[in-house]
Design an enzyme around this catalytic site. Sequence first.
Site, short mmCIF file in Angstrom:
data_model
loop_
_atom_site.label_atom_id
_atom_site.label_comp_id
_atom_site.label_asym_id
_atom_site.label_seq_id
_atom_site.Cartn_x
_atom_site.Cartn_y
_atom_site.Cartn_z
N LEU A 28 42.51 69.73 42.19
CA LEU A 28 43.37 69.95 41.03
C LEU A 28 43.84 68.66 40.37
CD1 LEU A 28 45.58 72.87 42.41
CD2 LEU A 28 43.47 73.01 41.08
N THR A 50 47.32 61.78 37.30
CA THR A 50 47.88 61.35 36.02
C THR A 50 48.82 60.16 36.19
OG1 THR A 50 49.62 63.01 36.30
CG2 THR A 50 47.71 63.64 34.98
N GLY A 100 45.86 62.11 42.90
CA GLY A 100 47.02 61.38 42.41
C GLY A 100 48.03 61.13 43.52
N ASP A 132 56.41 64.79 44.04
CA ASP A 132 56.52 66.15 44.56
C ASP A 132 57.95 66.45 45.01
OD1 ASP A 132 53.89 66.75 44.12
OD2 ASP A 132 53.23 66.36 46.18
N ASN A 167 41.38 66.27 46.31
CA ASN A 167 42.26 67.26 45.70
C ASN A 167 41.57 67.81 44.46
OD1 ASN A 167 44.23 68.83 44.57
ND2 ASN A 167 45.71 67.19 44.29
#
Length: 304
Positions: free
Chosen positions: A17, A97, A72, A280, A15
């Site tokens: 990002l 994070t 993450g 999410d 990922n």
Amino acid sequence: MSTQRSIEKVTVLINPLSGHGNGPSVGRKAVARLRERGVSVTEIIGTDADHARELAQRAVDGGADALVVVGGDGAISIGLQAAAQSGTPIGLIPAGTGNDLAREFGIPVDDPVAAADVIVDGEVQESDLARITLDDGSIVWVGTIIASGFDSLVADRANRLSWPKGPMRYNLAMLIELTRLEPLRYEIELDEETVQVDATLVAVANSRWYGGGMQICPKADTTDGLLDVTVVEHGRRSRFVRLFPRVYKGTHVDLPDVQTYRSCKVRMQCEGITAYADGDRVGPLPVTIEAVPSALHILSRPAA
């Protein structure tokens, strides 16, 4: 149950990002270590979540020894959708994070080389997953926590804010929602009872951690075939603020306005509330959540 398995070829989903753009750097270190250890690596990077999910599914269907996710909990969730009930192990290289699923299984969260060594040297451990079914029939697999109430209202608010950027946006959203704190009328259907309660938040857990190290359901066990439910009853704003630091140690469940339950199946209803899972957005309540034993195979540290 844990078993040894030879890992010779893996697909690594990165990922870009994750960790505020740190994913590619973490991924390069992990991939270099895997190749140094003699593992054949195929790298995949999705252009968006749907593309990443398609690539991950293709890797699982193609017979990779493991699907390794660099990112993450949100990125790991993409891997879970592909690997759940497939028998293909998931390997984790934390780069987010929160990294709460990695924390649950003792995987180093700040050392991609050490995390890569777990993939090569570790054991394949069977773990439960939570399976959410929305009212439209769609299914989402979850490794950590299904959050609703205050938590999800803060996330909704943060997603609507265009300023400030970074973590401060979430902090501002939390302050705004604290000023608007009102009782939320929940109906929670468990295996043996139905609970109706004015709550501030309700969390349903497959594992213990969320939010980067908060033990919202400190007694959750990924191998017991049960979901843990934590209900924070509505009370004064000041009392809720004092409760919050205790979540990091899991001692909030000892307070009189916090109730806990265990159930194989949970159905939650609360008007106007959205469920979030593995960090999410999932969708609006009501949702039905079931514990699915041994739905996940994950590469973790060998038992001591």
